[in-house]
Design a protein around this motif. Structure first.
Motif, PDB file in Angstrom:
ATOM      1  N   ASP A  13       0.806  -1.225   0.000  1.00  0.00           N
ATOM      2  CA  ASP A  13       0.000   0.000   0.000  1.00  0.00           C
ATOM      3  C   ASP A  13       0.842   1.280   0.000  1.00  0.00           C
ATOM      4  OD1 ASP A  13      -2.442   1.331  -0.141  1.00  0.00           O
ATOM      5  OD2 ASP A  13      -2.528   1.604   2.035  1.00  0.00           O
ATOM      6  N   LEU A  14       1.916   1.253  -0.801  1.00  0.00           N
ATOM      7  CA  LEU A  14       2.743   2.447  -0.985  1.00  0.00           C
ATOM      8  C   LEU A  14       2.726   2.827  -2.462  1.00  0.00           C
ATOM      9  CD1 LEU A  14       5.743   1.553   1.320  1.00  0.00           C
ATOM     10  CD2 LEU A  14       4.162   3.449   1.640  1.00  0.00           C
ATOM     11  N   GLY A  66       1.656  -0.044   4.344  1.00  0.00           N
ATOM     12  CA  GLY A  66       1.493   1.404   4.353  1.00  0.00           C
ATOM     13  C   GLY A  66       2.670   2.197   4.877  1.00  0.00           C
ATOM     14  N   LYS A  67       3.836   1.560   5.005  1.00  0.00           N
ATOM     15  CA  LYS A  67       4.956   2.268   5.635  1.00  0.00           C
ATOM     16  C   LYS A  67       6.304   1.713   5.196  1.00  0.00           C
ATOM     17  CE  LYS A  67       6.282   3.478  10.376  1.00  0.00           C
ATOM     18  NZ  LYS A  67       5.872   3.303  11.786  1.00  0.00           N
ATOM     19  N   LEU A  68       7.257   2.612   4.954  1.00  0.00           N
ATOM     20  CA  LEU A  68       8.662   2.270   4.769  1.00  0.00           C
ATOM     21  C   LEU A  68       9.406   3.063   5.836  1.00  0.00           C
ATOM     22  CD1 LEU A  68      10.889   0.842   3.173  1.00  0.00           C
ATOM     23  CD2 LEU A  68      10.981   2.816   1.652  1.00  0.00           C
ATOM     24  N   ASP A  90      -1.539   6.765   4.172  1.00  0.00           N
ATOM     25  CA  ASP A  90      -2.833   6.679   4.846  1.00  0.00           C
ATOM     26  C   ASP A  90      -3.887   7.294   3.937  1.00  0.00           C
ATOM     27  OD1 ASP A  90      -4.896   6.422   6.651  1.00  0.00           O
ATOM     28  OD2 ASP A  90      -4.265   8.099   7.913  1.00  0.00           O
ATOM     29  N   GLY A  91      -4.602   6.443   3.204  1.00  0.00           N
ATOM     30  CA  GLY A  91      -5.614   6.940   2.279  1.00  0.00           C
ATOM     31  C   GLY A  91      -4.992   7.796   1.201  1.00  0.00           C
ATOM     32  N   SER A  92      -5.462   9.035   1.060  1.00  0.00           N
ATOM     33  CA  SER A  92      -4.956   9.922   0.014  1.00  0.00           C
ATOM     34  C   SER A  92      -3.733  10.711   0.467  1.00  0.00           C
ATOM     35  CB  SER A  92      -6.048  10.896  -0.424  1.00  0.00           C
ATOM     36  OG  SER A  92      -6.366  11.775   0.640  1.00  0.00           O
ATOM     37  N   LYS A  93      -3.287  10.510   1.692  1.00  0.00           N
ATOM     38  CA  LYS A  93      -2.149  11.254   2.236  1.00  0.00           C
ATOM     39  C   LYS A  93      -0.904  10.385   2.299  1.00  0.00           C
ATOM     40  CE  LYS A  93      -4.501  14.939   3.070  1.00  0.00           C
ATOM     41  NZ  LYS A  93      -4.382  16.047   2.164  1.00  0.00           N
TER      42      LYS A  93
END
Length: 121
Positions: A13-14, A66-68, A90-93
């Motif tokens: 999710d990136l 969602g994270k690196l 996170d979503g659109s951010k």
């Protein structure tokens, strides 16, 4: 066979544009989440929100949904070049932590872009 780097980033999710287009060689340890990405030359990438990321020839970090995090080999310009330590989606951010956390529009990073070669990291 190893999946293409953009697929791996999407799976976590990136956005695929957080790394330059020619960053295709990588090593990923699924057990620890450690990701090492190899880039042919030191470069920087400009994004449509006017932000710029600079990359060393090796970028490492720990990949999770969602994270690196714990990034080495990436900088962003906030008046001066500052080391990027974490990118969270996170979503659109997209949250880029470089000394301080800066929120950016994720859409600007959805497209893979060519890096422009620079002399120093």
């Amino acid at each position: 066979m190893q999946k293409p780097l953009p697929e791996l980033l999407k799976e976590y999710d990136l956005p695929i544009g957080i790394l330059p287009r020619d960053a295709t060689n990588y090593e990923f340890n699924e057990e620890t989440g450690k990701l090492s990405v190899f880039i042919p030359t030191i470069c920087e990438v400009g994004y449509k929100d006017s932000s710029v990321l600079r990359f060393f020839t090796t970028v490492t970090g720990y990949l999770e949904k969602g994270k690196l995090a714990d990034i080495e080999g990436m900088k962003t310009k906030v008046m001066i070049w500052v080391k990027v330590t974490c990118i969270t989606s996170d979503g659109s951010k997209l949250y880029v932590t470089a000394g301080m956390k800066k929120t950016r529009n994720r859409e600007a990073y959805e497209v893979s872009r060519d890096g422009v070669s620079v002399n120093k990291f």
